[in-house]
Write a protein that holds these residues in place. Structure first.
Motif, mmCIF file in Angstrom:
data_model
loop_
_atom_site.group_PDB
_atom_site.id
_atom_site.type_symbol
_atom_site.label_atom_id
_atom_site.label_comp_id
_atom_site.label_asym_id
_atom_site.label_seq_id
_atom_site.Cartn_x
_atom_site.Cartn_y
_atom_site.Cartn_z
ATOM 1 N N UNK A 94 1.035 -1.231 0.232
ATOM 2 C CA UNK A 94 0.158 0.007 -0.380
ATOM 3 C C UNK A 94 0.977 1.580 -0.159
ATOM 4 N N UNK A 95 0.075 2.236 -0.088
ATOM 5 C CA UNK A 95 1.183 3.746 -0.201
ATOM 6 C C UNK A 95 1.854 3.969 0.904
ATOM 7 N N UNK A 96 1.309 3.011 2.095
ATOM 8 C CA UNK A 96 2.646 3.420 3.802
ATOM 9 C C UNK A 96 3.485 2.597 3.739
ATOM 10 N N UNK A 97 3.605 1.357 2.708
ATOM 11 C CA UNK A 97 5.273 0.731 1.785
ATOM 12 C C UNK A 97 6.395 2.001 1.636
ATOM 13 N N UNK A 98 5.699 2.761 0.831
ATOM 14 C CA UNK A 98 5.820 3.074 -0.174
ATOM 15 C C UNK A 98 6.726 4.704 0.464
ATOM 16 N N UNK A 99 5.924 4.847 1.546
ATOM 17 C CA UNK A 99 6.303 5.811 1.818
ATOM 18 C C UNK A 99 7.505 5.627 3.723
ATOM 19 N N UNK A 100 6.975 4.455 3.683
ATOM 20 C CA UNK A 100 8.272 3.608 4.878
ATOM 21 C C UNK A 100 9.539 3.727 4.154
ATOM 22 N N UNK A 101 10.079 3.925 2.834
ATOM 23 C CA UNK A 101 10.351 3.162 2.026
ATOM 24 C C UNK A 101 11.526 4.965 1.637
ATOM 25 N N UNK A 102 11.082 6.274 0.710
ATOM 26 C CA UNK A 102 11.240 7.531 1.494
ATOM 27 C C UNK A 102 11.392 7.588 3.063
ATOM 28 N N UNK A 103 10.982 6.976 3.969
ATOM 29 C CA UNK A 103 11.502 7.662 4.982
ATOM 30 C C UNK A 103 12.702 6.777 5.410
ATOM 31 N N UNK A 104 12.746 5.366 5.072
ATOM 32 C CA UNK A 104 13.960 5.083 4.947
ATOM 33 C C UNK A 104 15.277 5.320 3.902
ATOM 34 N N UNK A 105 14.874 6.033 3.064
ATOM 35 C CA UNK A 105 16.123 6.850 1.865
ATOM 36 C C UNK A 105 16.404 8.218 2.880
ATOM 37 N N UNK A 106 15.338 9.357 3.457
ATOM 38 C CA UNK A 106 15.204 10.087 4.033
ATOM 39 C C UNK A 106 16.468 9.973 5.251
ATOM 40 N N UNK A 107 16.385 8.695 6.290
ATOM 41 C CA UNK A 107 17.366 9.010 7.249
ATOM 42 C C UNK A 107 18.151 8.301 7.105
ATOM 43 N N UNK A 108 18.802 7.255 5.716
ATOM 44 C CA UNK A 108 19.518 6.866 5.296
ATOM 45 C C UNK A 108 21.087 7.952 4.886
ATOM 46 N N UNK A 109 20.050 9.021 4.315
ATOM 47 C CA UNK A 109 20.872 10.644 4.066
ATOM 48 C C UNK A 109 21.203 10.990 5.171
ATOM 49 N N UNK A 110 20.915 11.373 6.137
ATOM 50 C CA UNK A 110 20.935 12.200 7.280
ATOM 51 C C UNK A 110 22.122 11.894 7.266
ATOM 52 N N UNK A 111 21.864 9.885 8.397
ATOM 53 C CA UNK A 111 22.935 9.011 9.023
ATOM 54 C C UNK A 111 24.622 9.617 7.644
ATOM 55 N N UNK A 112 24.590 9.633 6.381
ATOM 56 C CA UNK A 112 25.505 9.505 5.404
ATOM 57 C C UNK A 112 26.047 11.217 6.281
ATOM 58 N N UNK A 113 24.933 12.036 5.960
ATOM 59 C CA UNK A 113 25.522 13.396 6.043
ATOM 60 C C UNK A 113 26.473 13.396 7.401
ATOM 61 N N UNK A 114 25.866 13.221 8.771
ATOM 62 C CA UNK A 114 26.385 13.888 9.610
ATOM 63 C C UNK A 114 27.217 12.450 9.517
ATOM 64 N N UNK A 115 27.478 11.572 8.491
ATOM 65 C CA UNK A 115 29.548 10.892 9.150
ATOM 66 C C UNK A 115 30.269 11.216 9.108
ATOM 67 N N UNK A 116 29.314 11.825 7.423
ATOM 68 C CA UNK A 116 30.749 12.336 6.228
ATOM 69 C C UNK A 116 30.666 13.821 6.377
#
Length: 128
Positions: A94-116
Motif C-alpha cells: 500500500x502507499x504506506x509501504x512506499x512512504x516507509x521506503x521514502x523515510x528510510x532513504x531520508x534517514x539514510x541520507x541524514x546518517x550518511x551526511x552526519x558521518x561524513x
C-alpha cells in the motif's frame, strides 16, 4: 556544518516528527495501513510513535552534539528497515509501504551526511 547536512537533517526532523506525532495521536488516516500490515493499533503510541518522535528529537540534538544525531539516525534507519520488512512479510504494498521506503532513504541520507561531515568529533567521541 554543511548546508546539505543541515537541510537534510531538518527535513528528516520534520518528517519523522510529524509521523511520530501522527502515530501518537492515532490519526485515522494511518490506521487502515497498519491493519493491512498486521500491526496492532495499540502499537501506534508505543513503540511506533514514541520511537519516531524520540528519533526526531535525537536528530535535532545531533545538530549540537553530532554523536547523538548519529545514534538517532541509526535508530531511525533500523526502525524503517523493520517497518519495510513488516509490510513485505504481510504482502502489503500500500502507499504506506512506499512512504516507509521514502523515510528510510531520508534517514539514510541524514546518517550518511552526519558521518561524513567535516567535523571529526563523531569519530573522536567513538574512539575515546
Amino acid at each position: 556544518m554543511s548546508t546539505a547536512y543541515l537541510t537534510v537533517t531538518l527535513i528528516a526532523v520534520a518528517a519523522n516528527g510529524f509521523s511520530g506525532i501522527a502515530a501518537l495521536l492515532q490519526m485515522q488516516a494511518i490506521v487502515p495501513g497498519m491493519a493491512k500490515a498486521g500491526v496492532p493499533v495499540s502499537w501506534l503510541r508505543f513503540p511506533i510513535g514514541t520511537m519516531k518522535t524520540v528519533g526526531a528529537l535525537g536528530l535535532t540534538a545531533g545538530l549540537a552534539f553530532r554523536p547523538l544525531g548519529v545514534a538517532a539516525a541509526i535508530g531511525l534507519v533500523l526502525f524503517f528497515v523493520c517497518a519495510i520488512y513488516t509490510h513485505i512479510r504481510a504482502s502489503d504494498y500500500s502507499p504506506q509501504f512506499y512512504l516507509a521506503n521514502g523515510f528510510l532513504a531520508l534517514n539514510v541520507a541524514a546518517l550518511s551526511l552526519a558521518l561524513h561531515e567535516n567535523d571529526s568529533s563523531v569519530f573522536a567521541f567513538a574512539l575515546s
